[in-house]
Every structure is written in C-alpha cells, then in structure tokens.
Write a protein that holds these residues in place. Sequence first.
Motif, PDB file in Angstrom:
ATOM      1  N   LEU A 403       0.922  -1.289  -0.081  1.00  0.00           N
ATOM      2  CA  LEU A 403      -0.020  -0.023  -0.092  1.00  0.00           C
ATOM      3  C   LEU A 403       0.759   1.366   0.137  1.00  0.00           C
ATOM      4  CD1 LEU A 403      -2.853  -1.142   2.322  1.00  0.00           C
ATOM      5  CD2 LEU A 403      -3.012  -1.241   0.042  1.00  0.00           C
ATOM      6  N   ARG A 404       2.137   1.176   0.386  1.00  0.00           N
ATOM      7  CA  ARG A 404       2.973   2.285   0.601  1.00  0.00           C
ATOM      8  C   ARG A 404       4.199   1.813  -0.080  1.00  0.00           C
ATOM      9  NH1 ARG A 404       4.129   7.341   3.416  1.00  0.00           N
ATOM     10  NH2 ARG A 404       6.581   7.953   3.326  1.00  0.00           N
ATOM     11  N   ILE A 405       4.565   2.536  -1.403  1.00  0.00           N
ATOM     12  CA  ILE A 405       5.900   2.237  -1.939  1.00  0.00           C
ATOM     13  C   ILE A 405       6.631   3.302  -2.410  1.00  0.00           C
ATOM     14  CG2 ILE A 405       6.634   1.360  -4.260  1.00  0.00           C
ATOM     15  CD1 ILE A 405       3.854   0.108  -4.664  1.00  0.00           C
ATOM     16  N   VAL A 425       4.360   6.465  -3.290  1.00  0.00           N
ATOM     17  CA  VAL A 425       2.794   6.061  -3.606  1.00  0.00           C
ATOM     18  C   VAL A 425       2.006   5.447  -2.798  1.00  0.00           C
ATOM     19  CG1 VAL A 425       1.920   4.949  -5.485  1.00  0.00           C
ATOM     20  CG2 VAL A 425       3.752   5.953  -6.228  1.00  0.00           C
ATOM     21  N   GLU A 426       0.941   5.913  -2.408  1.00  0.00           N
ATOM     22  CA  GLU A 426       0.221   5.228  -1.373  1.00  0.00           C
ATOM     23  C   GLU A 426      -1.059   4.874  -2.212  1.00  0.00           C
ATOM     24  OE1 GLU A 426      -0.448   7.382   2.257  1.00  0.00           O
ATOM     25  OE2 GLU A 426       1.558   6.777   3.022  1.00  0.00           O
ATOM     26  N   ASP A 427      -1.460   3.539  -1.966  1.00  0.00           N
ATOM     27  CA  ASP A 427      -2.792   3.082  -2.730  1.00  0.00           C
ATOM     28  C   ASP A 427      -2.717   3.344  -4.151  1.00  0.00           C
ATOM     29  OD1 ASP A 427      -3.727   2.413   0.119  1.00  0.00           O
ATOM     30  OD2 ASP A 427      -4.729   4.413   0.197  1.00  0.00           O
ATOM     31  N   ASN A 485       5.920  -0.349   2.563  1.00  0.00           N
ATOM     32  CA  ASN A 485       6.048  -1.937   2.410  1.00  0.00           C
ATOM     33  C   ASN A 485       7.106  -2.545   1.212  1.00  0.00           C
ATOM     34  OD1 ASN A 485       2.787  -0.971   2.560  1.00  0.00           O
ATOM     35  ND2 ASN A 485       3.231  -2.581   3.952  1.00  0.00           N
ATOM     36  N   LEU A 486       7.388  -1.477   0.235  1.00  0.00           N
ATOM     37  CA  LEU A 486       8.377  -1.879  -0.970  1.00  0.00           C
ATOM     38  C   LEU A 486       9.081  -0.649  -1.030  1.00  0.00           C
ATOM     39  CD1 LEU A 486       8.917  -3.822  -2.893  1.00  0.00           C
ATOM     40  CD2 LEU A 486       7.045  -2.955  -4.345  1.00  0.00           C
ATOM     41  N   VAL A 487      10.329  -0.947  -1.502  1.00  0.00           N
ATOM     42  CA  VAL A 487      11.231   0.023  -1.833  1.00  0.00           C
ATOM     43  C   VAL A 487      11.918  -0.309  -3.297  1.00  0.00           C
ATOM     44  CG1 VAL A 487      13.645   0.667  -1.717  1.00  0.00           C
ATOM     45  CG2 VAL A 487      12.151   0.867   0.641  1.00  0.00           C
ATOM     46  N   VAL A 488      11.742   0.688  -4.177  1.00  0.00           N
ATOM     47  CA  VAL A 488      11.943   0.425  -5.535  1.00  0.00           C
ATOM     48  C   VAL A 488      13.098   1.215  -6.048  1.00  0.00           C
ATOM     49  CG1 VAL A 488      11.183   0.438  -7.937  1.00  0.00           C
ATOM     50  CG2 VAL A 488       9.659  -0.233  -6.193  1.00  0.00           C
ATOM     51  N   VAL A 489      14.150   0.622  -6.144  1.00  0.00           N
ATOM     52  CA  VAL A 489      15.470   1.385  -6.622  1.00  0.00           C
ATOM     53  C   VAL A 489      15.627   1.376  -8.408  1.00  0.00           C
ATOM     54  CG1 VAL A 489      16.597   1.278  -4.383  1.00  0.00           C
ATOM     55  CG2 VAL A 489      16.913  -0.323  -6.386  1.00  0.00           C
ATOM     56  N   ASP A 490      16.186   2.546  -8.662  1.00  0.00           N
ATOM     57  CA  ASP A 490      16.384   2.377 -10.147  1.00  0.00           C
ATOM     58  C   ASP A 490      17.755   1.575 -10.715  1.00  0.00           C
ATOM     59  OD1 ASP A 490      16.359   3.028 -13.041  1.00  0.00           O
ATOM     60  OD2 ASP A 490      17.129   5.030 -12.626  1.00  0.00           O
ATOM     61  N   GLY A 491      17.698   0.650 -11.176  1.00  0.00           N
ATOM     62  CA  GLY A 491      18.842  -0.151 -11.475  1.00  0.00           C
ATOM     63  C   GLY A 491      18.802  -1.510 -11.319  1.00  0.00           C
ATOM     64  N   ASP A 511      11.596  -8.994   5.554  1.00  0.00           N
ATOM     65  CA  ASP A 511      10.121  -9.252   6.097  1.00  0.00           C
ATOM     66  C   ASP A 511       9.677  -8.020   6.237  1.00  0.00           C
ATOM     67  OD1 ASP A 511      11.792  -9.161   8.368  1.00  0.00           O
ATOM     68  OD2 ASP A 511      10.526 -10.363   9.474  1.00  0.00           O
ATOM     69  N   GLU A 512      10.345  -7.014   6.689  1.00  0.00           N
ATOM     70  CA  GLU A 512       9.678  -5.696   7.222  1.00  0.00           C
ATOM     71  C   GLU A 512       9.625  -4.602   5.938  1.00  0.00           C
ATOM     72  OE1 GLU A 512      10.455  -2.305  10.619  1.00  0.00           O
ATOM     73  OE2 GLU A 512      11.716  -3.862  10.533  1.00  0.00           O
ATOM     74  N   VAL A 513      10.575  -4.654   5.390  1.00  0.00           N
ATOM     75  CA  VAL A 513      10.827  -3.719   4.266  1.00  0.00           C
ATOM     76  C   VAL A 513      11.395  -4.680   3.116  1.00  0.00           C
ATOM     77  CG1 VAL A 513      11.415  -1.547   2.906  1.00  0.00           C
ATOM     78  CG2 VAL A 513      10.821  -1.588   5.639  1.00  0.00           C
ATOM     79  N   ARG A 514      10.648  -4.788   1.651  1.00  0.00           N
ATOM     80  CA  ARG A 514      11.178  -5.399   0.618  1.00  0.00           C
ATOM     81  C   ARG A 514      11.577  -4.638  -0.320  1.00  0.00           C
ATOM     82  NH1 ARG A 514      12.350 -10.676  -0.532  1.00  0.00           N
ATOM     83  NH2 ARG A 514      11.520 -11.525  -2.278  1.00  0.00           N
ATOM     84  N   VAL A 515      12.846  -4.663  -0.816  1.00  0.00           N
ATOM     85  CA  VAL A 515      13.530  -4.179  -1.814  1.00  0.00           C
ATOM     86  C   VAL A 515      13.573  -4.883  -2.994  1.00  0.00           C
ATOM     87  CG1 VAL A 515      15.904  -3.020  -2.179  1.00  0.00           C
ATOM     88  CG2 VAL A 515      14.878  -3.117   0.208  1.00  0.00           C
TER      89      VAL A 515
END
Length: 645
Positions: A403-405, A425-427, A485-491, A511-515
Amino acid sequence: MADPASYRPKTGEIPTDPGVYRFRDPHGRVIYVGKAKNLRQRLTSYFANPATLLPKTYAMVHSAASVEWTVVGSELEALQLEYTWIKEFDPRFNLAFRDDKTYPYLAVTMGEKFPRVQVMRGDRRKGTRYFGPYTAGAIRETMDTLLKVFPVRSCSAGVFRRAEQSGRPCLLGYIDKCSAPCVGRVAPDEHYAIAEDFCAFMGGEATRFISQLEKKMAAAADELDFETAAALRDDVIAMKKVFERNAVVLSEDTDADVFAVEEDDLEAAVQVFHVRGGRIRGQRGWVVEKVEEASGPALVEHLLQQVYGAQAETDARIPREVLVPAMPDDADQLTIWLSGLRGAKVDLRVPRRGDKAALAKTVHENAVQALRLHKIRRAGDITNRSLALQELQEALELTEPPLRIESFDISHVQGTNVVASMVVVEDGLAKKSEYRKFAISGEAARDDTAAMHDVLTRRFRNYLAERDLPVEERDQNRKFAYPPNLVVVDGGQPQVAAAAKALAALGIGDDEVRVVGLAKRLEEVWLPEGDFPVILPRASQGLYLLQRIRDEAHRFAITFHRQRRGKAMTASALDEIPGLGPARKKALLAHFGSLRRLRAATAEELAEVGGVGPSLAATVFATFHGAEADETEPAVNLSTGEILD
C-alpha cells in the motif's frame, strides 16, 4: 490488519461529554479524526458488528491500533478542534473535499507600487485582490479583453525590470494593452488608479463604467470626433462582453455560495456555484468517499468546515449567504464559526422557493452528472490499481499488498552535483507532499551504489529515530516516520544489493521492508537474494505501476540535479572574482536576475549596483570578458601558416 477488539476501550471508560477523537495506526499516525456530542455513543458504534459498517469505515477500524479522545466544553469548541486536527494531521480516512483540479483566480497585486494583473492558483497573498474562481479558458479571455479597457501591467518582475533598464516597453505596451509604467508613460499614482478601476469593475461596478463610457462616446460623436468615439465604442463592447459572459441569476446585491450534494451509500458528489453581484462567477466540485454515516446534514457540516476553514486567513471568499441542501445538526454553532471567520454575519439556510431555490436545483443537477461521470471513470481506475497491487504482492511474495511504495533514484553528471530523489505512492496514487530530495557529497558520491547505500541509510535511520519518539511527537515530525511496504530502486542487482545492505545494517529485515530494483533495458525486477530477475508480463498492471514510480523518481531527481547544477555554475563563476563577497554576489544577481544578464552588463551598469564601485565593477567586467589588451592576436593564413599584417 488489526483486530478492533484488541484496542476497544471499555464502555464505562468513555465519557458522555462532547469531544473530539482520533484513531491511530500501529506507527502512531493519525488516520481519522471525528467529533461527537456524546463520545461514548459515537465511539461504541465503531466497534459494532462489522457487517453493519461501511466498507471504508471497516477498513479504517481494522487499520487502526488505538483510539484516544479529548473532552471539550461545548460543541463549538469540538467543531474548531476537529478542523484544527484534520488540517494538522491530514488523516487518510477523513472526508477530503479536494478538487480534482485547481481553479485559477484573477488576481491584482494592489500591495505593489505598480499593481499587476495575473492568473493565480493556490494560497492567497496579503495585499492582493482576487476574483473568481474561473475556468482556465474563461479567465484568460476575460483578462485579455479587459486589458484593452484597463491597461494594467501584467508582466513579470523580470520583464518589468528589463524594460526599465532598456527604456523600451514590452509588446503589450506597444499594442496598448499596458499603460507602460515601466518607461514612465503614466505616473505610479495614475497606474494605481487604473488598477483600482479594474478591481471595481470586477467587483460588480460594471454598469457604472459602461454608462460612463457610453456618455463619453456620445459626446465625442456630437463633437464629430469619430476616431475617439470608435475607440470608446470598442471599449464598451469589450466591457459588455465580459459583463454578459456570466448570466444574471439573482438580484445584483446578492453574494452567495450555493451548494448541492448527490450521494449514494459509498460516495458523494458536491457542487458549488459562487454568485457575486447576482452573477455566477465560478463553479467548483468534489467527489468524496464516505467513512461513516455522513449523509445529508452531517455531510454538509463536514463540507462547510473544510471548504471555509481553509480560508480562515482571508474573509474575501466567504459570502454573506451560504445556501445548502440540508441544514446541519449544529447549524447555530456552524453559523457562529463562519461569522467569526468572515468577520461579519453569515446567513446559513436552505432555499425553499423563488430564484435561489431554482438555482439550487440547477446546482444539484450538476452534482448528479458529476457523480455519474466519476463512477464511470473510477471503475476502471480502481480496478487497475487493485490489480497492480495484487500482482506485485504475488510476484514479490509479500505478506500483504504494498500500500505504500517508495522509489529512489540517483542523478549526476560524471560524478558532479550528485543528488537523489524519493517519491512516495500510497494506494497506487502519488503522494507528492512526502517526496524528498537528498544532496550527496564526500565518499558517498563516488558511484551510484555508494550513493544509493547512503540515501537508504539516511532515510531509514531517520525512520528508526522517529519511531522511538513518543506518539504525540511523531505527528509534529512526519518527515520519515512511516516505513514503506516496498522500496523500488532504479537499477539492477548492484543497486538492489547496496539498498538491501543499508537496511540490513540498520537491523531492518526483508520481511519488514521489501527491496526490489527495476532495470531500464529489459524492465527486469531484481531481488536482493536472486541470481535471476523476476520477469513480469509486458501487459502487467504491476509492471506498469513500477515503471511509473521509477520514471517519476527519475524526473524528480533530474529536476533537483539541474537546480543544484545551475546554482553551482553561478557560484563558481562569481567565486573566481577577487573582492566579491557573498553580499555583493547576492546584490548583483538580484539586480540583473541571472548570470547571463550579469555577463552581458557593461562596467557602468555593474557600478550602478549598491556596494559595487567602479573599481570592483571593472574587475567583474574584466573577469567575464577578459582584459581589453592593446595587443591583438595576429591573423594567420590558414593554407600557408604565414602571419599577416
């Protein structure tokens, strides 16, 4: 999701007094604010049979981890405190009457020496008169038409300053749509009088101006001055065109906002017509999701509270009359509150008959159409967003939908001016208020992986520090308080490994923050522990969402990098000049507006700047243009190499 029974207060502990309550999530964030005449009766309704709750109410009570309340002395105090907390905490589950677009206003900066007419959006400024709101096309046409009659300055400060320096007006001055005070065609007091007439016309005195011009036109015609009469005729036509654009719907002494609501069990559409001087000056609309049984009177109360509460700094937008489809339960207290904001009495009522009732019916028809159109458009949007979050949950093996990226990107040019961006980004929707920028220096700027490690470390170190604060203090310091909930990196794999290493060093597990990383070339999704990427289908809504987030982070980073690079280039160019300190640098840039115009200035123009004498002006000019040496470089025959005289 939390079980409401885990934090439900005992019924006997809840007071029966009026007050305001707050629901908080597990991270201490306020997610809902409400008020009640009887706190016990209202709060116990949230813990009733889940089957009886609205979908959004159900989601709210299951997202919360605690509830707290504050007892106040009266219903008016509860109304004021509820609005204050909604504005302070911006709870995600409260009704939010926000436009799907911002409406422009025609503004006149009467607080300036030379007032300027311009189109403005957003917060209001002191000393500026506002008229509207208008639609974007109508406001430009209105402004263009009226400048023929009231030639008020409409140029920016930079254009005005350049015209003053060059002694030549801009194009609008040549075509008589500006009285050109920049070159002295009119004195400051004369230009100010023109601006006052512009405001008077827009404020409802159009009939007076049209009548005056018609008399002058007739007098000019009687004197056989047909050229002047023709010019006045054109001005009258222009005035009437603006004046007649908005139909007269009520008596000319009527200033009112007319609200209408169309709702169903889940959503409500609101429309308002702004009537000033008996004419419809503007229209606005909102569509909101309901959280609780906020129908009819309760919905109107929330509406007026948010629409007019945001205008507390100015009373110009609150009219004498507010016409609503249903009278709120706390109408007396609401009227007192609105009158206090306006500084004069506000008449809050429901129109029953006559022209005002007929106008209210028209406004309601607009609300009906708005809700119907919203449902058609939103059906596809909600489906795609839900599908995207579901696909990401399955592909990345997450325990719940992301829900939060948050997405991070690094931007630089050959290792200089290294910066990073964080977008949220939320929802499935961008939350721009929580975007962040990072400046990177030192050892962390040596390459992209080191920069990514530094940024993730700083972001989540702040999160850990704020997580340990008392709950009451977190609301005042929201910068990094809530984890994604999710971290997106460019690369690809190197960037993902650097990000995962940074989180692991802080004790934050996968398990807490997915990368994950999204590589540009093949749009592959990389995981920290995988030797091979996750391939999402090209038509996947989840992939589309990741691409949009990655591209937004890239855009935000590049924008910040260009700002830093521009400042660095300006600073480095001026740093080379001996005797030029910070104060004089600032004075030169403020006077000329940009480094390009500063380079083009003569030594005499440089010496006119306060604090820059002839000697320093000559040094600055010589630095930019080189010394005016007597010896010139000899000419050379390119074919023979012979030096020519």
